[in-house]
Design an enzyme around this catalytic site. Structure first.
Site, PDB file in Angstrom:
ATOM      1  N   TYR A 271       0.860  -1.192   0.000  1.00 55.19           N
ATOM      2  CA  TYR A 271       0.000   0.000   0.000  1.00 55.19           C
ATOM      3  C   TYR A 271       0.898   1.244   0.000  1.00 55.19           C
ATOM      4  CZ  TYR A 271      -2.844  -3.745   2.099  1.00 55.19           C
ATOM      5  OH  TYR A 271      -3.456  -4.947   2.388  1.00 55.19           O
ATOM      6  N   ASP A 346       1.140  -0.048   5.152  1.00 53.66           N
ATOM      7  CA  ASP A 346       0.339   1.076   5.629  1.00 53.66           C
ATOM      8  C   ASP A 346      -1.019   0.988   4.947  1.00 53.66           C
ATOM      9  OD1 ASP A 346      -0.676   3.423   6.581  1.00 53.66           O
ATOM     10  OD2 ASP A 346       0.791   4.738   5.625  1.00 53.66           O
ATOM     11  N   CYS A 373      -3.856   3.789  11.162  1.00 54.58           N
ATOM     12  CA  CYS A 373      -4.578   4.888  11.801  1.00 54.58           C
ATOM     13  C   CYS A 373      -5.816   4.378  12.522  1.00 54.58           C
ATOM     14  CB  CYS A 373      -4.964   5.955  10.775  1.00 54.58           C
ATOM     15  SG  CYS A 373      -6.073   5.344   9.480  1.00 54.58           S
TER      16      CYS A 373
END
Length: 416
Positions: A271, A346, A373
């Site tokens: 990613y 990520d 996140c």
């Protein structure tokens, strides 16, 4: 119970998502605009079979961590962009740490103390967001949406927006015929970009001469340049980049520290977006090494290849991660890549999931760095990695989104 009913609540622990937990007549209530330990009067905003949602509209007993909200548009029934405007910055970080610790413990079975680190560049928690998605009402007024709603709160300034975004003056203009305006600015280079989403025929107000305005989907979207290390990074249109100006350089350094790359290593960046981690890994492993980045979004692949064109030992491949890892051939000899010394990933907020985790666990030889996140999906994937024989060896949390419930995380894994 009517959605507008007021109830008095004793507020308990913080929950994932920007609310705190309370109970009313035996039912769980997720309450916004409050803090643990407070006693409040709250307005019910949603009732489901299993729980209620509510907004604290009157504070009967305040927490010592409560502060006046700096933004006049925040609060119950107002802009939903920020969760913690009413909380001091140190307390915000403690709340985020508590959420991450709870997710790690409950979902991943990991007991770990978490410290949420300040990200340089926004000491007061304001003026950091370099990418803003503004909504536009039918009358052309610009604003931000209420929490869990399509209602738009008109604003004339956003206090968490970076000054380079505010220079555009988007909130102080009218946008007839527009559905939304995205504002993008680079804190390092001063590049600015406005992207217009139209409902049909939109009337564009007069803009700063330095601004490039995109309407529709051009074949060659304009870009902003980001400055990290000794390299400029091209990021086209709405392409992904960290929104806090201090986050990208901090994460790049943190990933290198976590992975401990050696000259000649083989590394994979999943990613990879515009190629940030692939780039810093490419410089670390040297020309004797190999770095493969994988990204599904076509323009991001073009950006990454352009950004890393001076590193011939870095290859950027386009496709879904799970497919590319199994199908494509890498390297100078075009042989199937069965082992990499290092892997960094990520993924989007949904996380990697069982299939990708299994393939990474088979592929990685020495270390894995997982950037996320979302503490819930990260914790789920850490549990999956544990089942595959990988153990958590390092964990860092960064306050890359002050005034909101969001937090950026970096987990380092080694073979157990």
């Amino acid at each position: 119970m009517e959605s507008s009913d007021l109830i008095e609540l004793e507020i308990g622990a913080v929950a994932n998502g920007g609310s705190c937990v309370a109970r009313h007549v035996g039912r769980v209530v997720f309450v916004r605009h409050t803090l643990p330990g407070e006693r409040v009067r709250a307005r019910v905003t949603q009732e489901t079979k299993n729980f209620l949602r509510a907004d604290a509209v009157e504070i009967l007993e305040a927490s010592p961590d409560r502060v006046p909200a700096p933004c006049p548009f925040s609060g119950p029934g107002r802009c939903g962009g920020c969760d913690w405007q009413h909380v001091s910055l140190p307390a915000q970080r403690l709340l985020k740490a508590a959420v991450v610790e709870e997710q790690l413990r409950r979902v991943a079975g990991v007991e770990r103390e978490v410290i949420v680190e300040e990200v340089p560049g926004a000491p007061d928690g304001l003026g950091w967001r370099t990418r803003m998605q503004f909504s536009v009402r039918r009358d052309g007024a610009v604003g931000l949406k209420h929490h869990r709603s399509h209602t738009i709160e008109p604003i004339d300034e956003c206090l968490i927006a970076h000054p380079e975004v505010e220079v555009l003056g988007i909130e102080r203009k009218r946008w007839p015929g527009a559905a939304g305006v995205e504002a993008i600015a680079s804190a390092g280079t001063g590049d600015r970009l406005a992207i217009l989403k139209t409902r049909g025929r939109a009337r564009v107000p007069r803009m700063d001469a330095q601004v490039r305005l995109i309407s529709g989907k051009p074949d060659k979207p304009p870009f902003v340049r980001e400055d990290v290390g000794d390299r400029l990074w091209q990021v086209s249109g709405s392409g992904f980049w960290q929104v806090h100006p201090g986050a990208a350089p901090l994460l790049a350094d943190a990933v290198i520290e976590a992975l401990e790359p050696r000259r000649g290593d083989v590394a994979v960046d999943l990613y990879c977006g515009a190629g940030l981690f692939a780039g810093v890994l490419g410089e670390s492993v040297g020309s004797d090494g190999l770095v493969v980045g994988i990204e599904s979004e076509a323009q991001a692949v073009k950006d990454a290849r352009f950004n890393l064109r001076d590193l011939p030992h870095v290859s950027i491949e386009r496709g879904e991660v799970e497919k590319v890892l199994d199908e494509i051939q890498f390297g100078r000899g075009k042989t199937k890549l069965n082992r990499a010394d290092l892997v960094v990933l990520d993924p989007p907020r949904t996380g990697a999931g069982p299939d990708v985790v299994k393939r990474i666990a088979e592929l990685a030889g020495r270390r894995i760095a997982y950037v996320s996140c979302d503490p819930a999906t990260l914790s789920r994937d850490l549990a999956l990695f544990s089942e595959q024989g990988w153990a958590l060896s390092g964990f860092r949390a960064f306050d890359a989104f002050p005034m909101t419930q969001h937090v950026e995380l970096l987990a380092t894994l080694v073979r157990g």
